[in-house]
Design an enzyme around this catalytic site. Structure first.
Site, mmCIF file in Angstrom:
data_model
loop_
_atom_site.group_PDB
_atom_site.id
_atom_site.type_symbol
_atom_site.label_atom_id
_atom_site.label_comp_id
_atom_site.label_asym_id
_atom_site.label_seq_id
_atom_site.Cartn_x
_atom_site.Cartn_y
_atom_site.Cartn_z
ATOM 1 N N GLU A 253 0.844 -1.193 0.000
ATOM 2 C CA GLU A 253 0.000 0.000 0.000
ATOM 3 C C GLU A 253 0.886 1.251 0.000
ATOM 4 O O GLU A 253 1.995 1.241 0.556
ATOM 5 C CB GLU A 253 -0.852 -0.025 1.268
ATOM 6 C CG GLU A 253 -1.746 1.179 1.505
ATOM 7 C CD GLU A 253 -2.474 1.095 2.843
ATOM 8 O OE1 GLU A 253 -3.552 1.675 2.957
ATOM 9 O OE2 GLU A 253 -1.950 0.430 3.776
ATOM 10 N N LYS B 291 -9.954 1.520 -2.034
ATOM 11 C CA LYS B 291 -10.147 0.932 -0.702
ATOM 12 C C LYS B 291 -11.510 1.273 -0.117
ATOM 13 O O LYS B 291 -11.896 2.437 -0.031
ATOM 14 C CB LYS B 291 -9.028 1.428 0.216
ATOM 15 C CG LYS B 291 -8.997 0.799 1.594
ATOM 16 C CD LYS B 291 -7.813 1.354 2.366
ATOM 17 C CE LYS B 291 -7.693 0.794 3.766
ATOM 18 N NZ LYS B 291 -6.584 1.436 4.501
ATOM 19 N N CYS C 11 -5.029 -3.427 2.832
ATOM 20 C CA CYS C 11 -4.748 -3.207 4.251
ATOM 21 C C CYS C 11 -5.946 -3.472 5.173
ATOM 22 O O CYS C 11 -6.270 -4.613 5.448
ATOM 23 C CB CYS C 11 -4.189 -1.798 4.443
ATOM 24 S SG CYS C 11 -3.260 -1.575 5.995
#
Length: 279
Positions: free
Chosen positions: A43, A115, A157
């Site tokens: 990331e 995300k 993540c």
């Protein structure tokens, strides 16, 4: 049979985009020299800034990003696919996207995942990270993408903590779940590997998790421990604990994946007459 190789890359990004791009390009070259077909980066590989203001100042559109262009060139030159986390400009001048790109071996961005789950955490005696202050949440789950190692599904993540997304991607045909990350040290020590192995076991997929490592600036430090996990939950490759840019490499054996799914068909055993099916 010689199964195709995947690599996780690990390094410590700074706010210097050109430096980060050079590190990533060098890792692509190293991976390609070892026969890797797809390399997975963490990331925020383009930069980790010291403030929200700096993050917004450094962020551009994907088409204007010198970092993305550099990685596209590396993918094309070395004939490898690349998975990588970057910042992306949003319609809002005060917010950005935390995006995960898949770049094919022709240098084309073939999938962009933004995300969905944002990391809003205030840890006692630890860091306060409110991602939603500066980041827009995505609202689309892209279908898995066929690559030389199998069908790759994208996450990022903090998405790791929400099993529903992984189960949905398995239903859509994922062979490999990917989690480019920059876990904090405290949460990483407690939860990183257990969560990754749980996602692999419950979905019977490979899990590939590339992570940032080390002290990015005075305020930010990442846990590292990049790894590749097989569908039985076994860690088959793990990066070193050093902040020196590194790779961990493993074959992706889809026959083994099919064997595990056939011998324990957990997706067929889900009781969707009792609880909703996750797509």
């Amino acid at each position: 049979m010689n199964w195709p190789l995947a690599a996780v890359a690990q390094f410590c990004a700074s706010s210097a985009i050109s430096r980060n791009a050079a590190i990533c390009s060098e890792l692509v070259e190293r991976a390609a020299a070892q026969g890797v077909k797809v390399i997975f980066f963490p990331e925020a590989s383009d930069f980790i800034a010291e403030s929200t203001k700096e993050s917004i100042q450094l962020t551009t559109s994907l088409k204007e990003s010198s970092f993305v262009k550099s990685l596209q060139e590396s993918a094309r030159d070395k004939r490898v696919w690349i998975s990588i986390g970057v910042h992306e400009a949003s319609p809002s001048p005060d917010q950005i996207y935390n995006s995960h790109l898949l770049i094919n071996d022709e240098g084309k961005v073939v999938s962009v995942y933004r995300k969905i789950h944002l990391f809003d955490v205030d840890i006692k005696n630890g860091p306060r990270l409110m991602e939603s202050d500066s980041t827009c949440s995505g609202d689309i789950i892209p279908d898995p993408v066929l690559t030389p190692i199998g069908n790759v599904a994208q996450q990022t993540c903090y998405d790791l903590r929400f099993a529903e997304l992984s189960i949905a991607q398995r239903h859509r045909g994922a062979d490999i779940l990917t989690f480019p990350s920059a876990f904090t040290v405290k949460t990483g020590q407690a939860h990183w590997e257990p969560l990754l192995r749980a996602r692999a076991i419950e979905t019977q997929t490979y899990v590939i998790a590339a992570a940032q490592i080390g002290q990015h600036n005075a305020k930010r430090c990442s846990f590292g421990n990049s790894m590749i996990i097989d569908p039985w939950g076994t860690v088959v490759a793990r990066a070193s604990e050093s902040t020196t840019p590194s790779l961990a490499i493993a074959p992706i054996d889809l026959d083994y994946l099919k064997k595990i799914r056939a011998e324990m068909p957990v997706m067929n055993h889900r009781k969707n007459d009792v609880y909703p099916k996750i797509y």
